[in-house]
Write a protein that holds these residues in place. Structure first.
Motif, PDB file in Angstrom:
ATOM      1  N   ALA A  60       0.838  -1.209   0.000  1.00 28.31           N
ATOM      2  CA  ALA A  60       0.000   0.000   0.000  1.00 28.31           C
ATOM      3  C   ALA A  60       0.868   1.252   0.000  1.00 28.31           C
ATOM      4  O   ALA A  60       0.587   2.226  -0.722  1.00 28.31           O
ATOM      5  N   TRP A  61       1.935   1.246   0.801  1.00 24.86           N
ATOM      6  CA  TRP A  61       2.838   2.404   0.841  1.00 24.86           C
ATOM      7  C   TRP A  61       3.609   2.539  -0.466  1.00 24.86           C
ATOM      8  O   TRP A  61       3.869   3.659  -0.929  1.00 24.86           O
ATOM      9  N   ILE A  62       3.980   1.410  -1.057  1.00 24.55           N
ATOM     10  CA  ILE A  62       4.652   1.471  -2.363  1.00 24.55           C
ATOM     11  C   ILE A  62       3.716   2.090  -3.399  1.00 24.55           C
ATOM     12  O   ILE A  62       4.134   2.929  -4.210  1.00 24.55           O
ATOM     13  N   ALA A  63       2.444   1.691  -3.371  1.00 26.19           N
ATOM     14  CA  ALA A  63       1.471   2.247  -4.317  1.00 26.19           C
ATOM     15  C   ALA A  63       1.335   3.751  -4.126  1.00 26.19           C
ATOM     16  O   ALA A  63       1.274   4.515  -5.110  1.00 26.19           O
ATOM     17  N   LEU A  64       1.293   4.207  -2.880  1.00 25.83           N
ATOM     18  CA  LEU A  64       1.192   5.645  -2.616  1.00 25.83           C
ATOM     19  C   LEU A  64       2.434   6.364  -3.131  1.00 25.83           C
ATOM     20  O   LEU A  64       2.349   7.433  -3.753  1.00 25.83           O
ATOM     21  N   GLY A  65       3.610   5.790  -2.885  1.00 26.54           N
ATOM     22  CA  GLY A  65       4.838   6.390  -3.403  1.00 26.54           C
ATOM     23  C   GLY A  65       4.827   6.468  -4.917  1.00 26.54           C
ATOM     24  O   GLY A  65       5.220   7.490  -5.510  1.00 26.54           O
ATOM     25  N   ASP A  66       4.355   5.402  -5.561  1.00 24.35           N
ATOM     26  CA  ASP A  66       4.304   5.393  -7.023  1.00 24.35           C
ATOM     27  C   ASP A  66       3.379   6.485  -7.555  1.00 24.35           C
ATOM     28  O   ASP A  66       3.688   7.160  -8.539  1.00 24.35           O
ATOM     29  N   VAL A  67       2.225   6.647  -6.903  1.00 20.96           N
ATOM     30  CA  VAL A  67       1.279   7.680  -7.340  1.00 20.96           C
ATOM     31  C   VAL A  67       1.909   9.066  -7.213  1.00 20.96           C
ATOM     32  O   VAL A  67       1.813   9.897  -8.124  1.00 20.96           O
ATOM     33  N   MET A  68       2.575   9.324  -6.091  1.00 20.89           N
ATOM     34  CA  MET A  68       3.209  10.624  -5.905  1.00 20.89           C
ATOM     35  C   MET A  68       4.342  10.817  -6.922  1.00 20.89           C
ATOM     36  O   MET A  68       4.518  11.910  -7.481  1.00 20.89           O
ATOM     37  N   ARG A  69       5.102   9.767  -7.152  1.00 22.59           N
ATOM     38  CA  ARG A  69       6.213   9.864  -8.106  1.00 22.59           C
ATOM     39  C   ARG A  69       5.693  10.134  -9.523  1.00 22.59           C
ATOM     40  O   ARG A  69       6.272  10.927 -10.264  1.00 22.59           O
ATOM     41  N   GLN A  70       4.590   9.475  -9.894  1.00 18.20           N
ATOM     42  CA  GLN A  70       4.024   9.686 -11.228  1.00 18.20           C
ATOM     43  C   GLN A  70       3.483  11.101 -11.398  1.00 18.20           C
ATOM     44  O   GLN A  70       3.363  11.595 -12.517  1.00 18.20           O
ATOM     45  N   GLN A  71       3.159  11.756 -10.271  1.00 17.72           N
ATOM     46  CA  GLN A  71       2.741  13.162 -10.333  1.00 17.72           C
ATOM     47  C   GLN A  71       3.930  14.112 -10.228  1.00 17.72           C
ATOM     48  O   GLN A  71       3.755  15.320 -10.116  1.00 17.72           O
ATOM     49  N   GLU A  72       5.144  13.530 -10.262  1.00 21.95           N
ATOM     50  CA  GLU A  72       6.388  14.293 -10.149  1.00 21.95           C
ATOM     51  C   GLU A  72       6.518  14.982  -8.800  1.00 21.95           C
ATOM     52  O   GLU A  72       7.238  15.976  -8.665  1.00 21.95           O
ATOM     53  N   GLU A  73       5.828  14.443  -7.797  1.00 20.67           N
ATOM     54  CA  GLU A  73       5.976  14.914  -6.414  1.00 20.67           C
ATOM     55  C   GLU A  73       7.036  14.026  -5.748  1.00 20.67           C
ATOM     56  O   GLU A  73       6.746  13.212  -4.864  1.00 20.67           O
ATOM     57  N   TYR A  74       8.277  14.195  -6.199  1.00 14.24           N
ATOM     58  CA  TYR A  74       9.326  13.243  -5.836  1.00 14.24           C
ATOM     59  C   TYR A  74       9.655  13.274  -4.345  1.00 14.24           C
ATOM     60  O   TYR A  74       9.802  12.217  -3.713  1.00 14.24           O
ATOM     61  N   GLU A  75       9.774  14.447  -3.780  1.00 12.53           N
ATOM     62  CA  GLU A  75      10.101  14.529  -2.352  1.00 12.53           C
ATOM     63  C   GLU A  75       8.967  13.958  -1.506  1.00 12.53           C
ATOM     64  O   GLU A  75       9.211  13.339  -0.475  1.00 12.53           O
ATOM     65  N   ALA A  76       7.732  14.176  -1.957  1.00 13.02           N
ATOM     66  CA  ALA A  76       6.587  13.639  -1.219  1.00 13.02           C
ATOM     67  C   ALA A  76       6.509  12.117  -1.328  1.00 13.02           C
ATOM     68  O   ALA A  76       5.948  11.451  -0.451  1.00 13.02           O
ATOM     69  N   ALA A  77       7.068  11.549  -2.378  1.00 17.54           N
ATOM     70  CA  ALA A  77       7.030  10.097  -2.560  1.00 17.54           C
ATOM     71  C   ALA A  77       8.011   9.377  -1.638  1.00 17.54           C
ATOM     72  O   ALA A  77       7.766   8.230  -1.236  1.00 17.54           O
ATOM     73  N   ILE A  78       9.104  10.032  -1.308  1.00 14.15           N
ATOM     74  CA  ILE A  78      10.185   9.360  -0.575  1.00 14.15           C
ATOM     75  C   ILE A  78       9.727   8.787   0.770  1.00 14.15           C
ATOM     76  O   ILE A  78      10.042   7.629   1.089  1.00 14.15           O
ATOM     77  N   PRO A  79       8.972   9.525   1.612  1.00  9.73           N
ATOM     78  CA  PRO A  79       8.554   8.945   2.899  1.00  9.73           C
ATOM     79  C   PRO A  79       7.693   7.684   2.761  1.00  9.73           C
ATOM     80  O   PRO A  79       7.763   6.804   3.619  1.00  9.73           O
ATOM     81  N   SER A  80       6.920   7.583   1.690  1.00  7.22           N
ATOM     82  CA  SER A  80       6.111   6.374   1.485  1.00  7.22           C
ATOM     83  C   SER A  80       7.011   5.176   1.234  1.00  7.22           C
ATOM     84  O   SER A  80       6.781   4.080   1.775  1.00  7.22           O
ATOM     85  N   TYR A  81       8.035   5.365   0.403  1.00  8.82           N
ATOM     86  CA  TYR A  81       8.981   4.268   0.175  1.00  8.82           C
ATOM     87  C   TYR A  81       9.780   3.959   1.448  1.00  8.82           C
ATOM     88  O   TYR A  81      10.092   2.783   1.721  1.00  8.82           O
TER      89      TYR A  81
END
Length: 612
Positions: free
Chosen positions: A395-416
């Motif tokens: 679930a956290w990986i999926a959230l990180g992927d969604v943020m990364r696909q929106q180019e919200e890279y810094e926001a994706a890092i805590p999910s990973y």
């Protein structure tokens, strides 16, 4: 043993053959007549046929319906096919097309009313008959259902060989209080070995329903029960009635993914605690027939181009037993596959209201929403899943992927970070992807040292992962670091995935960075062949053409890169490309401090451009 897609081949083929033989009498609806699957819309729009030029008479609604059909817009198709069918009630094709569209859109009540009207007017079609059977099943009119099947069943096919009507009729006899006749009917059908697994499953359910758990357990051993969640639950509940809980637990232990299914997790807890367990997978014939319809729906959906009837059977199952989460979930997944996300969301919401959020289904839903560029909905779904299952790493990986696909890279890092923390004691193979994904997010966020460490760690686990080799190799090349090692990694990636345009681009760019310009041409031209609309690849090809003296072609590629790159996308440096077009690549590199030498082309071109 895996939970999904384990259906025995023989029973699955029998299902398809039985259903297609039944469909032989249909005036096939529009969806079934298209030679290729119609392109689906990523986002539900207002009715696609709204602006159709003709809306009067028969031709207008028909053409508007076909337009909606091409777009998989079931709601618009239902409205217009219904109008067309009303203009010519004698046309079986139009009637069946309207029934398909109405049922697919979830307007089963209207489909039932239309089917009843057709039958009353002696205008019977096979699809109208199927919808009318669903009405009799939902209403529990068992004697009427038996009589209707006897009157309208397929001619020339023995009842015991008619998988759909044979099983429905046997369940109807049980509902009518004729248990002995029902069991005999099931047993007679079981003489046909090609359909034995699914017949045994339904006979086992019927036996369990009347309390004969020993016979039910024996029948389950030679059935399709291992192919789906309801079958697993049925087996475990039957074993619990026989006080064989250790066998039920072993069944769950051997099942991949059981810990991701809330019903199976709850069932395991009951088995381990010794709490009483009821047999409630089916509570009567209506539930048994729902299982049958879902099996048909699943079997028909298995091809690359799923039959329209797969969604129809799932819709009818959900209508017959509206409290069955499996039926609504299957409908949601079918609609999602057809990119009818608004309709799918309504079904997912129904499942959630039942308290039946399914993690695996939600992961699939999040991925589909993201692929359809519905980033906000995907993010909302991923946040809901992490809130409901905070200890579920995917679930956290999926959230990180969604943020990364929106180019919200810094926001994706805590999910990973969270996912990798949860996976600390997991096998290495479970860790490579979140390491890779976090590495991408870190690299894009400008934290290359951490990104490099993550990708190297991922490579330790998956040394032959082509996209991972390519990403790190390309990153080094782009930074002019570790060029020899980067080239070796990309050459390995090319061998592993020779048709990947991104990897061919990386190989060409590695040759370019190493000054091996002639060698760079072939892989870059391969890349452009598969990625003609990618501005980065066009820009790279332009640079390589310039370096081998093909200056006119270089300018064509740079101009194409400019035309393809959206303003503000950051994919390519638009000002730099304009500078190259104005002054030439050599001058640009000299100003940037690169000591690049332009080799003499094998066939010099006579350019009149000022940049020569």
């Amino acid at each position: 043993m895996t939970l999904t897609k384990i259906r025995p081949v023989s029973s699955r083929l029998a299902l398809i053959a039985a259903l297609m033989s039944m469909a032989g009498g249909l005036a096939m609806p529009a969806w079934a007549q298209t030679e290729t699957r119609p392109a689906a819309r990523p986002v539900h729009q207002e009715d696609s046929a709204e602006n159709a030029p003709l809306t009067e008479g028969l031709a207008g609604p028909y053409l508007a319906a076909r337009l909606a059909t091409v777009d998989n817009d079931f709601r618009a198709a239902a409205r217009y096919f219904a109008k067309a069918a009303a203009k010519d009630p004698s046309d079986s094709y139009l009637q069946d097309s309207a029934l398909v569209a109405l049922t697919s859109a979830g307007d089963v009540d209207r489909a039932v009313a239309m089917a009843d009207r057709l039958i009353a007017q002696d205008n019977y079609t096979e699809l109208a008959g199927l919808v009318h059977r669903a009405k009799l099943i939902r209403d529990g009119e068992w004697d009427a259902l038996i009589a209707f099947i006897d009157e309208h069943r397929q001619p020339g096919v023995a009842l015991q060989d008619d998988l759909l009507d044979g099983i429905i009729r046997a369940w109807a006899m049980l509902g009518a209080g004729r248990a002995s006749d029902a069991m005999q009917a099931f047993e007679e059908m079981g003489q046909n070995e090609s359909i034995l697994p699914i017949v045994n499953y339904h006979l086992a359910l019927a036996r369990a329903l009347v309390g004969d758990y020993e016979a039910a357990s024996t029948l389950m051993q030679d059935s399709e029960a291992n192919g789906h969640l309801l079958g697993i639950q049925s087996q475990a509940q039957i074993l619990a009635q026989l006080d064989r809980r250790d066998e039920a637990l072993a069944l769950l232990d051997n099942l991949n993914g059981a810990d991701q299914e809330p019903q199976l997790v709850a069932l395991r807890k009951q088995l381990e605690s010794g709490d009483p367990i009821a047999f409630d997978v089916v509570s009567g014939p209506r539930d048994g027939i729902t299982h049958l319809l879902l099996s048909f729906a699943s079997a028909l959906s298995g091809g690359a181009d799923p039959e329209p009837l797969s969604l129809i059977h799932a819709r009818l199952a959900a209508w017959i037993t509206p409290d069955n989460p499996e039926a609504h979930l299957m409908v949601a997944q079918f609609l999602q596959e057809r990119q009818q996300f608004d309709l799918a969301e309504a079904e997912f919401e129904t499942v959630r209201r039942m308290g039946q959020m399914r993690p695996q289904a939600e992961l699939s839903r999040i991925d589909a929403l993201a692929r359809a560029d519905r980033a906000e909905a995907a993010e909302k779904a991923a946040l809901a899943l992490t809130a409901a299952y905070p200890d579920m790493a995917p679930a956290w990986i999926a959230l990180g992927d969604v943020m990364r696909q929106q180019e919200e890279y810094e926001a994706a890092i805590p999910s990973y970070d969270k996912a990798l923390k949860l996976l600390e004691d997991a096998p290495d193979q479970a860790r490579w992807f979140p390491l890779y994904a976090r590495g991408i997010a870190l690299e894009r966020a400008g934290m290359f040292d951490r990104a490099e460490a993550d990708m190297l760690a991922a490579l330790e686990i998956r040394p032959d992962q082509a996209s991972l080799l390519n990403y790190l190799g390309y990153s080094w090349i782009d930074r002019n670091e570790n060029l020899d090692r980067a080239l070796a990694m990309i050459e390995k990636a090319v061998k592993l995935s020779p048709d990947d345009g991104y990897i061919q681009d990386s190989l060409a760019w590695a040759y370019y960075r190493l000054g091996r310009y002639q060698e760079a041409v072939a892989p870059m031209e391969l890349a452009i062949g598969t990625m003609a609309s990618d501005p980065v690849v066009n820009d790279h090809l332009g640079d390589i053409y310039w370096m081998v003296g093909r200056k006119r072609e270089a300018q064509i590629q740079w101009k194409r890169a400019l035309s393809l790159a959206p303003a503000g996308s950051g994919e390519v440096d638009l000002d730099r490309i304009r500078d190259k077009l104005d002054r030439g690549l050599t001058a640009v590199l000299q100003d940037e401090g690169d000591e690049a030498e332009t080799p003499v082309p094998e066939t010099p071109e006579r350019d009149t451009d000022a940049s020569e």
